[in-house]
Every structure is written in C-alpha cells, then in structure tokens.
Motif scaffolding. Structure first.
Motif, PDB file in Angstrom:
ATOM      1  N   ASP A  55      65.774  72.628  25.299  1.00  0.00           N
ATOM      2  CA  ASP A  55      66.304  73.300  24.113  1.00  0.00           C
ATOM      3  C   ASP A  55      67.702  72.797  23.811  1.00  0.00           C
ATOM      4  OD1 ASP A  55      68.297  75.642  25.248  1.00  0.00           O
ATOM      5  OD2 ASP A  55      66.679  75.178  26.641  1.00  0.00           O
ATOM      6  N   PHE A  56      68.226  73.183  22.656  1.00  0.00           N
ATOM      7  CA  PHE A  56      69.509  72.675  22.164  1.00  0.00           C
ATOM      8  C   PHE A  56      70.649  72.974  23.149  1.00  0.00           C
ATOM      9  CE2 PHE A  56      73.446  73.621  19.791  1.00  0.00           C
ATOM     10  CZ  PHE A  56      73.683  72.371  19.241  1.00  0.00           C
TER      11      PHE A  56
ATOM     12  N   GLY B 295      68.938  80.790  20.014  1.00  0.00           N
ATOM     13  CA  GLY B 295      69.924  79.776  19.658  1.00  0.00           C
ATOM     14  C   GLY B 295      69.332  78.470  19.185  1.00  0.00           C
ATOM     15  N   GLN B 296      68.014  78.362  19.149  1.00  0.00           N
ATOM     16  CA  GLN B 296      67.389  77.109  18.742  1.00  0.00           C
ATOM     17  C   GLN B 296      67.405  76.951  17.221  1.00  0.00           C
ATOM     18  OE1 GLN B 296      66.701  74.993  21.022  1.00  0.00           O
ATOM     19  NE2 GLN B 296      65.799  73.382  19.779  1.00  0.00           N
ATOM     20  N   LYS B 297      67.336  78.093  16.517  1.00  0.00           N
ATOM     21  CA  LYS B 297      67.369  78.112  15.045  1.00  0.00           C
ATOM     22  C   LYS B 297      66.353  77.120  14.492  1.00  0.00           C
ATOM     23  CE  LYS B 297      72.143  79.714  14.879  1.00  0.00           C
ATOM     24  NZ  LYS B 297      73.509  79.457  14.406  1.00  0.00           N
ATOM     25  N   ASN B 298      66.800  76.223  13.617  1.00  0.00           N
ATOM     26  CA  ASN B 298      65.881  75.265  13.002  1.00  0.00           C
ATOM     27  C   ASN B 298      65.925  73.894  13.674  1.00  0.00           C
ATOM     28  OD1 ASN B 298      65.060  77.138  11.006  1.00  0.00           O
ATOM     29  ND2 ASN B 298      66.909  76.692   9.812  1.00  0.00           N
ATOM     30  N   ARG B 299      66.549  73.840  14.844  1.00  0.00           N
ATOM     31  CA  ARG B 299      66.675  72.561  15.542  1.00  0.00           C
ATOM     32  C   ARG B 299      65.368  72.214  16.240  1.00  0.00           C
ATOM     33  NH1 ARG B 299      71.406  75.514  17.140  1.00  0.00           N
ATOM     34  NH2 ARG B 299      73.296  74.714  16.126  1.00  0.00           N
ATOM     35  N   SER B 300      65.107  70.931  16.354  1.00  0.00           N
ATOM     36  CA  SER B 300      63.906  70.486  17.054  1.00  0.00           C
ATOM     37  C   SER B 300      64.166  70.450  18.558  1.00  0.00           C
ATOM     38  CB  SER B 300      63.493  69.092  16.565  1.00  0.00           C
ATOM     39  OG  SER B 300      64.540  68.159  16.785  1.00  0.00           O
TER      40      SER B 300
ATOM     41  N   ALA C  38      63.436  75.946  26.998  1.00  0.00           N
ATOM     42  CA  ALA C  38      62.265  75.393  26.311  1.00  0.00           C
ATOM     43  C   ALA C  38      61.124  75.153  27.293  1.00  0.00           C
ATOM     44  CB  ALA C  38      62.630  74.085  25.612  1.00  0.00           C
ATOM     45  N   PHE C  39      61.484  74.824  28.509  1.00  0.00           N
ATOM     46  CA  PHE C  39      60.490  74.492  29.526  1.00  0.00           C
ATOM     47  C   PHE C  39      61.035  74.928  30.884  1.00  0.00           C
ATOM     48  CE2 PHE C  39      58.193  71.672  32.457  1.00  0.00           C
ATOM     49  CZ  PHE C  39      56.893  71.782  31.976  1.00  0.00           C
ATOM     50  N   PRO C  40      60.795  76.168  31.302  1.00  0.00           N
ATOM     51  CA  PRO C  40      61.342  76.654  32.565  1.00  0.00           C
ATOM     52  C   PRO C  40      60.925  75.770  33.740  1.00  0.00           C
ATOM     53  CG  PRO C  40      60.488  78.480  31.274  1.00  0.00           C
ATOM     54  CD  PRO C  40      60.050  77.221  30.581  1.00  0.00           C
ATOM     55  N   LEU C  41      61.908  75.184  34.384  1.00  0.00           N
ATOM     56  CA  LEU C  41      61.668  74.291  35.522  1.00  0.00           C
ATOM     57  C   LEU C  41      61.998  75.083  36.781  1.00  0.00           C
ATOM     58  CD1 LEU C  41      60.804  71.294  35.850  1.00  0.00           C
ATOM     59  CD2 LEU C  41      63.222  70.730  36.087  1.00  0.00           C
ATOM     60  N   ILE C  42      60.980  75.723  37.331  1.00  0.00           N
ATOM     61  CA  ILE C  42      61.172  76.663  38.437  1.00  0.00           C
ATOM     62  C   ILE C  42      60.521  76.125  39.707  1.00  0.00           C
ATOM     63  CG2 ILE C  42      60.686  78.998  39.258  1.00  0.00           C
ATOM     64  CD1 ILE C  42      60.677  79.888  36.314  1.00  0.00           C
ATOM     65  N   ARG C  43      61.317  76.032  40.753  1.00  0.00           N
ATOM     66  CA  ARG C  43      60.878  75.544  42.060  1.00  0.00           C
ATOM     67  C   ARG C  43      60.188  74.181  41.923  1.00  0.00           C
ATOM     68  NH1 ARG C  43      58.676  79.576  46.433  1.00  0.00           N
ATOM     69  NH2 ARG C  43      60.264  78.493  47.679  1.00  0.00           N
ATOM     70  N   TYR C  44      60.902  73.261  41.329  1.00  0.00           N
ATOM     71  CA  TYR C  44      60.397  71.907  41.099  1.00  0.00           C
ATOM     72  C   TYR C  44      60.723  71.028  42.300  1.00  0.00           C
ATOM     73  CZ  TYR C  44      60.208  67.165  39.188  1.00  0.00           C
ATOM     74  OH  TYR C  44      59.949  65.828  38.995  1.00  0.00           O
TER      75      TYR C  44
ATOM     76  N   PRO D 151      57.206  78.914  23.324  1.00  0.00           N
ATOM     77  CA  PRO D 151      57.122  78.696  21.864  1.00  0.00           C
ATOM     78  C   PRO D 151      58.519  78.643  21.258  1.00  0.00           C
ATOM     79  CG  PRO D 151      55.541  80.357  22.559  1.00  0.00           C
ATOM     80  CD  PRO D 151      56.395  80.068  23.769  1.00  0.00           C
ATOM     81  N   ILE D 152      58.739  77.718  20.344  1.00  0.00           N
ATOM     82  CA  ILE D 152      60.077  77.462  19.817  1.00  0.00           C
ATOM     83  C   ILE D 152      60.696  78.699  19.164  1.00  0.00           C
ATOM     84  CG2 ILE D 152      59.287  76.615  17.566  1.00  0.00           C
ATOM     85  CD1 ILE D 152      61.532  74.480  17.794  1.00  0.00           C
ATOM     86  N   GLU D 153      59.875  79.564  18.586  1.00  0.00           N
ATOM     87  CA  GLU D 153      60.418  80.747  17.916  1.00  0.00           C
ATOM     88  C   GLU D 153      60.981  81.769  18.908  1.00  0.00           C
ATOM     89  OE1 GLU D 153      55.945  81.324  18.397  1.00  0.00           O
ATOM     90  OE2 GLU D 153      57.315  79.725  17.751  1.00  0.00           O
TER      91      GLU D 153
END
Length: 390
Positions: free
Chosen positions: A74-75, A50-55, A262-268, A44-46
């Motif tokens: 993430d940013f 360090g993401q603050k109000n950035r998309s 933002a999206f943990p890329l683990i053992r890809y 979740p973005i919240e």
C-alpha cells in the motif's frame, strides 16, 4: 504487532479465522504458500486506510532463487520502505543529496527514466557481466560524477578488488567514495579487508529483501547487524522445527511486516539463516545478527552434519596464490567440489589440506579448473552451492 494481526484478521479473507489469536497461532508461510494464496491474503483496496485513489504498488523480486515473486504494497508501506532506507543510510553518513552509483542488473522492470534518476540522485550501472571493460567504465563513471557511495551485490566487489589489484592506478578514480554498501550475498571478508587496505574504502553489509525492505545493516563501528525492529517482528526458529532457537544457535529467520496493509506478511520464512544474539542493555536487549549465512538451502555441511559458514572457505583460500574466483559445491554427505578460476595451476595439496580441516578428515574433494564462475540472471554469484539436501 497486535495492530497488524488485528487488521489482518478483520480485512484479509485468509486470516479471518485467526481473530484474537496470538502470533504463535498463525501459520509460518513461504514463497510457495504466498503465491498459491495471493488472492485470499490480499486486502481489498477499499479496505486499506489512506490508500484513497492511489494504485497498489507491486514489488517484484529478482527470482534469483528460482521463484519470481511479487508482493503488493500500500501507499504508506511504500513510503515507509523508502524512509527506512534513508534512516539506515544516515547511520553510515550517507544522505539523500549524496551521489550514489547503484550497480545491479537493470531489467526493463527496474530501468529508470531520466527524471527518476535525477530525482533519486543515482547513477545506474548495469553489471550483467563483470568484464574489464565494464569495470574500467565503472571507475570512470565514479570519477566523472564524484560519487560518494556505491551500492552493489557482494560479488561485484570481488571483481572490483581484483581489477584494482591488476590496475592499481585506477584506485585514484575512486577517491571521492566514502563507503560501499554490500547487499544480497554474503560478503567475502578478504574482499572487505583488501578494498579498505588498497583504496581506503570500507564496505558496509546490508540485510534486506524485496518482499519487505530494510531488515538490518552493519555500521562503520559495529560487527553485528542492527535489525529494523521498528518495521518488523523477528523470530529466530530452529532449522528442523518451528520451536524458538537459542542465542548462538544457527536458526531460520521469520519476519512479520508490521506495516504492509495491502498484503499482510505474517510469519514469513525468508529462507535465510543466521546466528543471533541478545543486544546490549543500552539498546533494550533487541536481538542482533552476529552471522548471516544466507539461504537455508545453500548451507554447506561438514562430514559430521554441522553447518559451515560460506566465508570459512574465503579465509583459507585467500592464502593460496593464483586464485581469482572460487565456488564450493557439496554433492553428497562427504563429497565436495571446488571450482577454481586461476591465473595458473595452484597448490592442490594445500587446497585439500585446508578444505579437509574445515569439512572433515574423511571428506573427499574434487578440484575443477574453470574459465569463469557463472553469474546468475540477477547479477549475483553464488560462492557455495548445496546439491545435497540433509
């Protein structure tokens, strides 16, 4: 790595049950799995520091493997991705102020506005087709803008070298180019040698993907791929199991992105295969890739079931006069198809002899003449295709 595992287990709904576990306990995932579990893996973005109000930035893949894909970033990860590109560029003397011609299929998603092109100091060239008009225009663009570097798919350089050989006067248009950067496909060593010999321009191979970013790169002085160990944890696993592969063994490449919050890329499982080796002691023994084979499902196997590097064909077919383009297809355990785009009929007996030495004396080869080896929607051209699965 421990930080990203701890972060994922606390903030990603999917990984919440893995808290405190080592990386070997985490599942190995692929594109299909990630697409099916996108919402559960995403943080979740919240909760992203360090993401603050950035998309969230959405990085889309080309879908050249048949499966379009989008990874949230993430940013900070996005900024790091750019920084890593700059660092690897610096390894070959390519700095941000140097003019770059970037050749790719520029879709509506990738197209840049004038200000973006100016800010990034690039010249976009659309290579959806690679006919003589496109190649002629490309050479004029390089000359007009005094470009110092070129970034393109490996297959593009095949076409460029063929064009220069046919029109040798055009090599003077490329005299400002210091180096070419090859990506997305296995580089034909014949093309690499020819461009250096006829135009004095080296080609540097890069290993990257849209899902993560810069994974590794060769330099002007090293044959092996230097890997981005600062950004990723690399695992080299056996083709038929999740056990660790040994140095010198053909293996699957599995990565863990250490910085995508933002999206943990683990053992890809990247889908790529390679042979790796331990690095020298001066570099703390970090693994290097000695041979990058590309997609696991595009591996070609000889009649004994041993994998064959795609460039094995390039090294022998270069000695057969008249071949402009080729593509090698495996249709069964012993049946192969060689597609040829030629200036004239070639010595088929010699082709068969050379191919049989690679694939096995009991192999069966069909030769088919074609007008053009088709380019994928992404602009890439496959040198080998496996229609048979082991």
């Amino acid at each position: 790595m421990n930080n990203i595992l701890d972060y994922a287990s606390k903030n990603s709904p999917y990984y919440s049950s893995y808290k405190g576990k080592c990386i070997e306990s985490y599942p190995i995932v692929d594109k299909v799995f990630l697409k099916e579990h996108m919402n559960e893996i995403s943080v979740p973005i919240e909760k992203i520091a360090g993401q603050k109000n950035r998309s969230i930035f959405i990085q889309k893949t080309s879908g050249s493997t048949g499966m379009p894909f989008a990874i949230p970033m993430d940013f900070k990860k996005r900024k790091r991705r750019i920084a890593e590109i700059k660092w690897f560029n610096n390894l070959i003397g390519f700095h941000s102020h140097d003019m770059l011609v970037q050749c790719r299929v520029w879709t509506n998603w990738h197209n840049k506005k004038f200000f973006e092109v100016f800010k990034e100091n690039i010249i976009p060239v659309n290579i959806q087709s690679m006919n003589e008009n496109i190649l002629r225009n490309f050479c004029q663009i390089v000359k007009k803008n005094k470009a110092k570097y070129i970034l393109a798919y490996a297959g593009w350089y095949d076409a460029l070298v063929s064009y220069i050989e046919k029109h040798p006067e055009t090599k003077r248009l490329l005299k400002t180019v210091r180096a070419c950067i090859s990506c997305s496909e296995a580089l034909n060593p014949v093309t690499e040698d020819k461009l250096l010999n006829i135009a004095g321009i080296p080609i540097i191979e890069r290993y990257s993907n849209e899902e993560g970013g810069m994974l590794g790169q060769k330099t002007l002085y090293e044959e092996n791929f230097i890997l981005n160990h600062s950004g990723y944890f690399f695992e080299f696993l056996k083709l038929d199991s999740d056990a660790k592969a040994e140095p010198g063994e053909l293996s699957r490449i599995v990565i863990t992105d250490l910085y995508n919050h933002a999206f943990p890329l683990i053992r890809y499982d990247t889908g790529d295969t390679a042979i790796f080796a331990k690095g020298d002691t001066e570099k703390k023994g970090w693994e290097v890739i000695t041979k990058l084979y590309g997609r696991r499902f595009d591996l070609i196997f000889d009649t004994n079931g041993n994998p064959v590097h795609p460039m094995s064909f390039a090294r022998v077919l270069k000695n057969i006069d008249g071949i402009r383009q080729w593509q090698f297809v495996q249709n069964s355990a012993k049946h192969y198809l060689l597609k040829l785009n030629t200036d004239h009929s070639v010595d088929e007996d010699k082709c068969r002899t050379e191919i049989m030495q690679i694939m096995g004396r009991n192999s069966e080869l069909t030769i088919e003449y074609v007008q053009e080896i088709p380019v994928l929607k992404s602009g890439k051209r496959k040198a080998v295709i496996n229609n048979w699965r082991t």
